[in-house]
Scaffold this active site. Structure first.
Site, short mmCIF file in Angstrom:
data_model
loop_
_atom_site.label_atom_id
_atom_site.label_comp_id
_atom_site.label_asym_id
_atom_site.label_seq_id
_atom_site.Cartn_x
_atom_site.Cartn_y
_atom_site.Cartn_z
N ASP A 167 -4.38 -8.33 5.79
CA ASP A 167 -5.36 -9.27 5.23
C ASP A 167 -4.82 -10.69 5.13
OD1 ASP A 167 -7.09 -7.18 4.99
OD2 ASP A 167 -7.11 -7.14 2.80
N GLU A 202 0.85 -1.19 0.00
CA GLU A 202 0.00 0.00 0.00
C GLU A 202 0.89 1.24 0.00
OE1 GLU A 202 -3.24 -2.21 2.91
OE2 GLU A 202 -1.73 -0.85 3.72
#
Length: 395
Positions: free
Chosen positions: A164, A148
């Protein structure tokens, strides 16, 4: 304060849109419209690599993708049922090679996959991202991962994330204006297989987080958030610890000092009627928390929701970190930043514990608010000259 924003986009997936509201930094010069991202393939794998740069154009708020030159392309309208997204893939480097692309002012994800292109679709509400906790997701049997990042007028923030899932390993880095570099995300030697072996040996259902392909290839370990959601991990896995915390603070006070740079801003938590009430220094109740469950703890949402405000959100972040690291019983003053206290209780987030144990620098984003106490695998710079993404060995 550095703000890491996590929001679920749709029912299928959890997406970290990270750092769009990051505190501005003083930059030596204006951040250019794009900067180079050097991608190095040190994986040792012979598979073709595919790169994707997906996210939100910060100048317009449009969602889309960027090509290798850093040019933004908005997603076309989707459908119901979802329609195929345009092929946004960029050819990645072969093993032992490097490829440099340009990344624009974006808040989003850089995906990489081995051997196969990822499948992305568009609904009327936007992009459908991979959700491998769903057994019918078309990407479930593909080895992939993502980083990210946010690049804006204040600089670059780029991370290595396991919020995740834990999968194909990689590290991120940034070159500063003085030529020095900072990096994070590398595993210890043998850390990839070491993590999976450790998770397999953890009783209580934790081994069920591991997903393998039919040929026996280990693909990933789901986060315990998805373990709870899919039934791979018992929903009661944190109950004993939660009950002990609630009992302790029925007769004593939990003090939360959520801002390191504001030591006089304190909130005081006591449990009454199965609810933890937080008061300020004047004794006024500022927010309350229902007794959380494992899903709330691992996901840092639901009963531990953390709005982007200056009271409930910061308290909730602190509680989330304390529950995941199991520090709430050993220290009534939170956040506890003494890493020797982390994950010591037998009831804890063993997924996060085992990830941190295998990181070369000890840093990881193993749950949403792992940045509490600066334990996150993140690099940032106000005047970045170049970013780095290194695909590491699966060993």
């Amino acid at each position: 304060m550095l703000v890491r924003i996590l929001r679920r986009l749709g029912a299928a997936t959890a997406v970290a849109t990270m750092l769009a509201l990051a505190t501005p930094l003083t930059a030596d010069a204006a951040v250019p419209a794009t900067i180079p991202l050097k991608i190095t393939n040190s994986s040792g794998r012979g598979d073709a690599v595919y790169i994707y740069n997906l996210g939100t154009n910060l100048a317009t708020g449009q969602q889309g993708w960027a090509d290798a030159a850093g040019t933004f392309h908005a997603w076309p309208a989707g459908g119901n049922p979802p329609t195929p997204a345009p092929d946004a893939s960029i050819a990645g480097p072969a093993s032992g090679q490097s490829t440099t692309i340009r990344i624009p002012k974006f808040s989003g994800r850089i995906y990489f996959s081995y051997g196969q292109k990822l499948v992305f679709k568009l609904t009327t509400g936007g992009l459908v991202q991979p959700a491998v906790q769903n057994p019918t997701d078309p990407n479930r049997n593909i080895l992939f991962n993502w980083s990210e990042y946010t690049l804006n007028d204040s600089g670059l923030w780029i991370n290595s994330t396991q919020v995740d899932m834990f999968s194909a390993p990689y590290a991120v880095g940034v070159q500063r204006s003085d030529g020095s570099t900072a990096s994070t995300g590398h595993l210890k030697s043998g850390g990839y297989t070491g993590f999976f072996n450790a998770l397999r040996g953890q009783p209580g259902g934790w081994a069920n987080l591991i997903q393998t392909r039919s040929d026996g290839t280990v693909l990933r370990a789901l986060s315990p958030t998805y373990g709870i959601e899919t039934g791979a991990l018992p929903s009661t896995v944190m109950d004993d610890y939660i009950n002990r915390v609630w009992s302790k603070y029925s007769s004593s006070t939990l003090t939360v000092t959520p801002f390191a740079d504001q030591p006089n801003t304190k909130y005081y938590g006591r449990v009454s009627g199965n609810v933890m009430n937080f008061t300020n220094s004047s004794g006024a109740v500022v927010t309350t928390f229902q007794k959380p469950d494992a899903a709330s703890i691992f996901g840092c949402y639901k009963y531990l929701d953390a709005p982007n405000d200056l009271v409930r959100g910061p308290i909730s972040r602190t509680l989330c970190a304390g529950f995941n690291r199991s520090t709430l019983l050993v220290n009534p003053n939170q956040p506890d930043t003494t890493t020797a206290n982390f994950y010591v209780d037998t009831v804890t987030n063993h997924y996060a514990r085992k990830i941190h144990a295998q990181m070369a620098d000890g840093k990881a984003y193993a749950f949403a608010f792992d940045d509490v106490g600066a334990q996150e695998s993140l690099v940032n710079d106000g005047n970045p000259q170049q970013a780095y993404l290194t695909l590491d060995p699966l060993s």
